[in-house]
Design a protein around this motif. Sequence first.
Motif, PDB file in Angstrom:
ATOM      1  N   LYS A 107      14.489   1.950   5.873  1.00  0.00           N
ATOM      2  CA  LYS A 107      15.679   1.557   4.961  1.00  0.00           C
ATOM      3  C   LYS A 107      16.634   2.749   4.540  1.00  0.00           C
ATOM      4  O   LYS A 107      17.726   2.516   4.375  1.00  0.00           O
ATOM      5  CB  LYS A 107      15.229   0.743   3.981  1.00  0.00           C
ATOM      6  CG  LYS A 107      14.878  -0.638   4.366  1.00  0.00           C
ATOM      7  CD  LYS A 107      14.699  -1.683   3.461  1.00  0.00           C
ATOM      8  CE  LYS A 107      14.094  -2.876   3.937  1.00  0.00           C
ATOM      9  NZ  LYS A 107      13.855  -3.926   3.028  1.00  0.00           N
ATOM     10  N   GLY A 108      15.945   3.873   4.553  1.00  0.00           N
ATOM     11  CA  GLY A 108      16.468   5.168   3.970  1.00  0.00           C
ATOM     12  C   GLY A 108      16.796   4.823   2.506  1.00  0.00           C
ATOM     13  O   GLY A 108      17.618   5.672   1.825  1.00  0.00           O
ATOM     14  N   VAL A 109      16.338   3.931   1.867  1.00  0.00           N
ATOM     15  CA  VAL A 109      16.621   3.548   0.360  1.00  0.00           C
ATOM     16  C   VAL A 109      15.485   3.615  -0.316  1.00  0.00           C
ATOM     17  O   VAL A 109      14.376   2.900   0.263  1.00  0.00           O
ATOM     18  CB  VAL A 109      17.485   2.544   0.181  1.00  0.00           C
ATOM     19  CG1 VAL A 109      19.026   2.648   0.867  1.00  0.00           C
ATOM     20  CG2 VAL A 109      16.927   1.384   0.567  1.00  0.00           C
ATOM     21  N   GLN A 110      15.193   3.730  -1.751  1.00  0.00           N
ATOM     22  CA  GLN A 110      14.153   3.385  -2.513  1.00  0.00           C
ATOM     23  C   GLN A 110      14.264   1.951  -2.901  1.00  0.00           C
ATOM     24  O   GLN A 110      15.245   1.471  -3.482  1.00  0.00           O
ATOM     25  CB  GLN A 110      14.228   4.161  -3.609  1.00  0.00           C
ATOM     26  CG  GLN A 110      12.902   4.248  -4.523  1.00  0.00           C
ATOM     27  CD  GLN A 110      12.772   5.136  -5.629  1.00  0.00           C
ATOM     28  OE1 GLN A 110      13.386   6.110  -5.533  1.00  0.00           O
ATOM     29  NE2 GLN A 110      11.809   4.996  -6.494  1.00  0.00           N
ATOM     30  N   LEU A 111      13.293   1.178  -2.632  1.00  0.00           N
ATOM     31  CA  LEU A 111      12.921   0.043  -2.991  1.00  0.00           C
ATOM     32  C   LEU A 111      12.766  -0.361  -4.573  1.00  0.00           C
ATOM     33  O   LEU A 111      11.912   0.234  -5.303  1.00  0.00           O
ATOM     34  CB  LEU A 111      11.977  -0.954  -2.494  1.00  0.00           C
ATOM     35  CG  LEU A 111      12.195  -0.802  -0.844  1.00  0.00           C
ATOM     36  CD1 LEU A 111      10.782  -1.468  -0.076  1.00  0.00           C
ATOM     37  CD2 LEU A 111      13.178  -1.560  -0.600  1.00  0.00           C
ATOM     38  N   LEU A 112      13.397  -1.381  -5.140  1.00  0.00           N
ATOM     39  CA  LEU A 112      13.362  -1.421  -6.806  1.00  0.00           C
ATOM     40  C   LEU A 112      13.263  -0.059  -7.486  1.00  0.00           C
ATOM     41  O   LEU A 112      12.400   0.453  -8.052  1.00  0.00           O
ATOM     42  CB  LEU A 112      12.117  -2.226  -6.883  1.00  0.00           C
ATOM     43  CG  LEU A 112      12.036  -3.015  -8.079  1.00  0.00           C
ATOM     44  CD1 LEU A 112      13.179  -4.190  -8.226  1.00  0.00           C
ATOM     45  CD2 LEU A 112      10.799  -4.020  -8.212  1.00  0.00           C
ATOM     46  N   THR A 127       0.789  -1.227   0.174  1.00  0.00           N
ATOM     47  CA  THR A 127      -0.061  -0.160  -0.299  1.00  0.00           C
ATOM     48  C   THR A 127       0.891   1.191  -0.162  1.00  0.00           C
ATOM     49  O   THR A 127       2.046   1.151   0.287  1.00  0.00           O
ATOM     50  CB  THR A 127      -1.096   0.190   1.211  1.00  0.00           C
ATOM     51  OG1 THR A 127      -0.156   0.079   2.051  1.00  0.00           O
ATOM     52  CG2 THR A 127      -1.857  -1.111   1.318  1.00  0.00           C
ATOM     53  N   PRO A 128       0.436   2.427  -0.285  1.00  0.00           N
ATOM     54  CA  PRO A 128       1.064   3.621  -0.273  1.00  0.00           C
ATOM     55  C   PRO A 128       1.961   3.829   1.031  1.00  0.00           C
ATOM     56  O   PRO A 128       3.027   4.086   1.205  1.00  0.00           O
ATOM     57  CB  PRO A 128       0.297   4.629  -0.663  1.00  0.00           C
ATOM     58  CG  PRO A 128      -0.719   4.068  -1.664  1.00  0.00           C
ATOM     59  CD  PRO A 128      -0.934   2.644  -0.920  1.00  0.00           C
ATOM     60  N   ALA A 129       0.943   3.698   2.110  1.00  0.00           N
ATOM     61  CA  ALA A 129       1.496   3.638   3.401  1.00  0.00           C
ATOM     62  C   ALA A 129       2.780   2.810   3.664  1.00  0.00           C
ATOM     63  O   ALA A 129       3.658   3.157   4.363  1.00  0.00           O
ATOM     64  CB  ALA A 129       0.454   3.456   4.622  1.00  0.00           C
ATOM     65  N   GLU A 130       2.592   1.505   3.295  1.00  0.00           N
ATOM     66  CA  GLU A 130       3.734   0.520   3.679  1.00  0.00           C
ATOM     67  C   GLU A 130       4.815   0.943   2.772  1.00  0.00           C
ATOM     68  O   GLU A 130       5.950   0.829   3.349  1.00  0.00           O
ATOM     69  CB  GLU A 130       2.993  -0.901   3.282  1.00  0.00           C
ATOM     70  CG  GLU A 130       2.095  -1.372   4.059  1.00  0.00           C
ATOM     71  CD  GLU A 130       1.550  -2.633   3.456  1.00  0.00           C
ATOM     72  OE1 GLU A 130       0.540  -3.477   4.287  1.00  0.00           O
ATOM     73  OE2 GLU A 130       1.406  -2.683   2.183  1.00  0.00           O
ATOM     74  N   HIS A 131       4.633   1.411   1.817  1.00  0.00           N
ATOM     75  CA  HIS A 131       5.856   1.741   0.705  1.00  0.00           C
ATOM     76  C   HIS A 131       6.716   2.942   1.563  1.00  0.00           C
ATOM     77  O   HIS A 131       7.911   2.933   1.689  1.00  0.00           O
ATOM     78  CB  HIS A 131       5.417   2.499  -0.526  1.00  0.00           C
ATOM     79  CG  HIS A 131       6.540   2.726  -1.563  1.00  0.00           C
ATOM     80  ND1 HIS A 131       6.761   3.954  -1.893  1.00  0.00           N
ATOM     81  CD2 HIS A 131       7.605   1.705  -2.037  1.00  0.00           C
ATOM     82  CE1 HIS A 131       7.708   4.035  -2.635  1.00  0.00           C
ATOM     83  NE2 HIS A 131       8.193   2.754  -2.859  1.00  0.00           N
ATOM     84  N   THR A 132       5.788   3.881   2.151  1.00  0.00           N
ATOM     85  CA  THR A 132       6.532   4.878   2.575  1.00  0.00           C
ATOM     86  C   THR A 132       7.101   4.502   3.891  1.00  0.00           C
ATOM     87  O   THR A 132       8.367   5.216   4.174  1.00  0.00           O
ATOM     88  CB  THR A 132       5.316   6.130   2.989  1.00  0.00           C
ATOM     89  OG1 THR A 132       5.001   6.594   1.772  1.00  0.00           O
ATOM     90  CG2 THR A 132       6.013   7.276   3.767  1.00  0.00           C
ATOM     91  N   GLU A 133       6.601   3.709   4.814  1.00  0.00           N
ATOM     92  CA  GLU A 133       7.223   3.254   5.930  1.00  0.00           C
ATOM     93  C   GLU A 133       8.700   2.540   5.682  1.00  0.00           C
ATOM     94  O   GLU A 133       9.508   2.749   6.027  1.00  0.00           O
ATOM     95  CB  GLU A 133       6.111   2.408   6.552  1.00  0.00           C
ATOM     96  CG  GLU A 133       6.872   1.959   7.850  1.00  0.00           C
ATOM     97  CD  GLU A 133       5.580   0.834   8.722  1.00  0.00           C
ATOM     98  OE1 GLU A 133       6.115   0.011   9.462  1.00  0.00           O
ATOM     99  OE2 GLU A 133       4.421   0.997   8.590  1.00  0.00           O
ATOM    100  N   GLN A 134       8.659   1.523   4.604  1.00  0.00           N
ATOM    101  CA  GLN A 134       9.659   0.921   4.132  1.00  0.00           C
ATOM    102  C   GLN A 134      10.857   1.837   3.785  1.00  0.00           C
ATOM    103  O   GLN A 134      11.980   1.658   4.149  1.00  0.00           O
ATOM    104  CB  GLN A 134       9.398   0.103   2.974  1.00  0.00           C
ATOM    105  CG  GLN A 134       8.871  -1.315   3.591  1.00  0.00           C
ATOM    106  CD  GLN A 134       8.916  -2.692   2.580  1.00  0.00           C
ATOM    107  OE1 GLN A 134       9.569  -2.392   1.518  1.00  0.00           O
ATOM    108  NE2 GLN A 134       8.225  -3.728   3.181  1.00  0.00           N
ATOM    109  N   GLN A 135      10.458   2.798   3.074  1.00  0.00           N
ATOM    110  CA  GLN A 135      11.532   3.799   2.671  1.00  0.00           C
ATOM    111  C   GLN A 135      11.860   4.455   3.679  1.00  0.00           C
ATOM    112  O   GLN A 135      13.384   4.738   3.724  1.00  0.00           O
ATOM    113  CB  GLN A 135      10.920   4.798   1.714  1.00  0.00           C
ATOM    114  CG  GLN A 135      10.661   4.243   0.134  1.00  0.00           C
ATOM    115  CD  GLN A 135      10.214   5.147  -0.535  1.00  0.00           C
ATOM    116  OE1 GLN A 135       9.370   5.883  -0.739  1.00  0.00           O
ATOM    117  NE2 GLN A 135      10.887   5.310  -2.098  1.00  0.00           N
ATOM    118  N   SER A 136      11.399   4.981   4.859  1.00  0.00           N
ATOM    119  CA  SER A 136      11.770   5.762   5.816  1.00  0.00           C
ATOM    120  C   SER A 136      12.783   4.790   6.656  1.00  0.00           C
ATOM    121  O   SER A 136      13.614   5.163   7.246  1.00  0.00           O
ATOM    122  CB  SER A 136      10.861   6.373   6.573  1.00  0.00           C
ATOM    123  OG  SER A 136       9.759   5.271   7.275  1.00  0.00           O
TER     124      SER A 136
END
Length: 85
Positions: A80-85, A69-78
């Motif tokens: 890890k500090g990196v953009q996934l894929l 979801t957009p919220a999960e994506h934002t959470e993962q980015q914050s």
Amino acid sequence: IAEMILSALEGADVVVDDPRGDRHHFEARVVWNGFEGLPLVKRHRQVYGALGEAMGTDRIHALQLLCLTPAEHTEQQSKKGVQLL
């Protein structure tokens, strides 16, 4: 692949990569509001449904999915500090 997913999951953010360069083994990140409340298996089924008959043929032999979801994506980015894929 991205176009097929986008046509079925309107408003999704889709990034597709071909890490082997063989045009048969792909990785895809799909961020979509419609995944909200769905377990991982149902999210994957939504994407596989969008790909239809192309999945499991010579066209797409393998597909690794990251469905968020957009919220999960934002959470993962914050985290890890990196953009996934």
